[in-house]
Write an enzyme that holds these catalytic residues in place. Structure first.
Site, PDB file in Angstrom:
ATOM      1  N   SER A  55     -10.121  61.208 -14.545  1.00 36.44           N
ATOM      2  CA  SER A  55     -10.873  62.320 -13.953  1.00 36.44           C
ATOM      3  C   SER A  55     -10.197  63.673 -14.185  1.00 36.44           C
ATOM      4  O   SER A  55     -10.882  64.685 -14.349  1.00 36.44           O
ATOM      5  CB  SER A  55     -11.097  62.083 -12.455  1.00 36.44           C
ATOM      6  N   CYS A  85     -16.550  55.444 -11.239  1.00 40.14           N
ATOM      7  CA  CYS A  85     -15.090  55.532 -11.206  1.00 40.14           C
ATOM      8  C   CYS A  85     -14.610  56.982 -11.353  1.00 40.14           C
ATOM      9  O   CYS A  85     -14.768  57.761 -10.421  1.00 40.14           O
ATOM     10  CB  CYS A  85     -14.486  54.593 -12.236  1.00 40.14           C
ATOM     11  N   ILE A 143     -11.076  49.306 -11.955  1.00 43.29           N
ATOM     12  CA  ILE A 143      -9.956  49.630 -12.853  1.00 43.29           C
ATOM     13  C   ILE A 143      -9.313  50.931 -12.365  1.00 43.29           C
ATOM     14  O   ILE A 143      -9.892  52.004 -12.513  1.00 43.29           O
ATOM     15  CB  ILE A 143     -10.437  49.791 -14.313  1.00 43.29           C
ATOM     16  N   ARG A 144      -8.140  50.809 -11.768  1.00 45.90           N
ATOM     17  CA  ARG A 144      -7.475  51.987 -11.159  1.00 45.90           C
ATOM     18  C   ARG A 144      -8.506  52.844 -10.423  1.00 45.90           C
ATOM     19  O   ARG A 144      -8.606  54.061 -10.614  1.00 45.90           O
ATOM     20  CB  ARG A 144      -6.741  52.804 -12.232  1.00 45.90           C
ATOM     21  N   HIS A 184     -17.270  49.464 -12.335  1.00 41.65           N
ATOM     22  CA  HIS A 184     -17.827  49.693 -13.673  1.00 41.65           C
ATOM     23  C   HIS A 184     -18.915  48.681 -14.013  1.00 41.65           C
ATOM     24  O   HIS A 184     -18.646  47.709 -14.727  1.00 41.65           O
ATOM     25  CB  HIS A 184     -16.718  49.556 -14.720  1.00 41.65           C
ATOM     26  N   GLU A 186     -21.085  48.902 -16.130  1.00 37.49           N
ATOM     27  CA  GLU A 186     -21.410  48.975 -17.568  1.00 37.49           C
ATOM     28  C   GLU A 186     -20.610  47.973 -18.396  1.00 37.49           C
ATOM     29  O   GLU A 186     -20.929  47.759 -19.563  1.00 37.49           O
ATOM     30  CB  GLU A 186     -21.187  50.404 -18.090  1.00 37.49           C
TER      31      GLU A 186
HETATM   32  N1  GLN Z   1      -7.843  56.509 -11.976  1.00 38.34           N
HETATM   33  C1  GLN Z   1      -8.795  57.251 -12.744  1.00 38.34           C
HETATM   34  C2  GLN Z   1      -8.874  58.699 -12.285  1.00 38.34           C
HETATM   35  O1  GLN Z   1      -8.314  59.056 -11.283  1.00 38.34           O
HETATM   36  C3  GLN Z   1     -10.168  56.619 -12.704  1.00 38.34           C
HETATM   37  C4  GLN Z   1     -10.116  55.279 -13.394  1.00 38.34           C
HETATM   38  C5  GLN Z   1     -11.401  54.884 -14.052  1.00 38.34           C
HETATM   39  O2  GLN Z   1     -12.313  55.667 -14.264  1.00 38.34           O
HETATM   40  N2  GLN Z   1     -11.446  53.634 -14.463  1.00 38.34           N
HETATM   41  O3  GLN Z   1      -9.514  59.463 -12.908  1.00 38.34           O
END
Ligand code: GLN
Length: 205
Positions: A55, A85, A143-144, A184, A186
């Protein structure tokens, strides 16, 4: 207001992140698609997806490419946007654990916490029951991922984590034409979430 055809044109912001997967999912859901990198492209689309990625990087590139103003304008004008995300972070009005210079487009009255699930469980999957998608649970891939730390009254909660230490945390929500997920859809081949979004775009006429 522009007329939305039966096959709306849904752009995917393509400055960084998992763009291709969203294009495939949107087309499977019956939309026409294009990538978006320029202000002129922002003007042409009926709706937009903000993909996952990083991001802070996406924010920087949005500003470098002169997209922040045009995107905020279209969001304020009611354009449907789905953020997954990192995309969810970009649609949030407030960030917790953001970088000090990090900005968002905003629009959804939520605070999101970046990398909320912590290092131990960087990435995980869980089945979520989302009433709006009916029937079978959705396989959610995190994912994170961020979570929604607090949400204003106008925000409709679509899904919460169901198991483990983060149980109860909001991971999918909607406010008007804006849709956000921590996970996600997708990447799973289950296109129901994108179909839900494309349906929202069609109804917007
Ligand atoms: N951790 C990412 C962020 O802060 C987002 C992770 C993702 O989009 N899979 O932007």
């Amino acid at each position: 207001m522009r007329a939305v055809t039966e096959q709306p044109l849904v752009g995917v912001l393509a400055v960084q992140g998992d763009v291709r997967e969203h294009l495939v999912a949107l087309e499977a859901a019956g939309a026409r698609t294009c990538t978006v990198r320029r202000p002129s492209e922002v003007a042409e689309i009926d709706a937009l997806v903000l993909p996952g990625g990083e991001s802070t990087t996406i924010d920087k590139l949005i500003r470098a490419f002169g997209l922040q103003g045009p995107l905020r304008e279209r969001i304020a004008g009611g354009m449907p946007v789905y953020g997954s995300c990192a995309g969810m972070i970009l649609l949030a009005d407030r960030i917790a654990d953001g970088r000090p210079d990090q900005e968002t487009l905003g629009g959804v009255d939520i605070t999101v916490r970046r990398n909320a699930f912590g290092r131990q469980v960087d990435s995980f999957e869980e089945d979520l029951h989302i009433r709006e998608l009916g029937g079978q649970p959705v396989r959610a891939v995190f994912i994170r991922a961020p979570w929604v730390e607090d949400a204003g009254e106008a925000v409709q909660v679509l899904a919460r984590v169901e198991h483990g230490p983060a149980a109860g945390r909001i991971v999918a929500a909607r406010q008007g034409n804006l849709l956000v997920t921590s996970f996600h859809p997708e990447v799973t081949g289950d296109h129901r979430f994108h179909a839900y979004f494309v349906d929202l775009v069609r109804r917007r006429r």
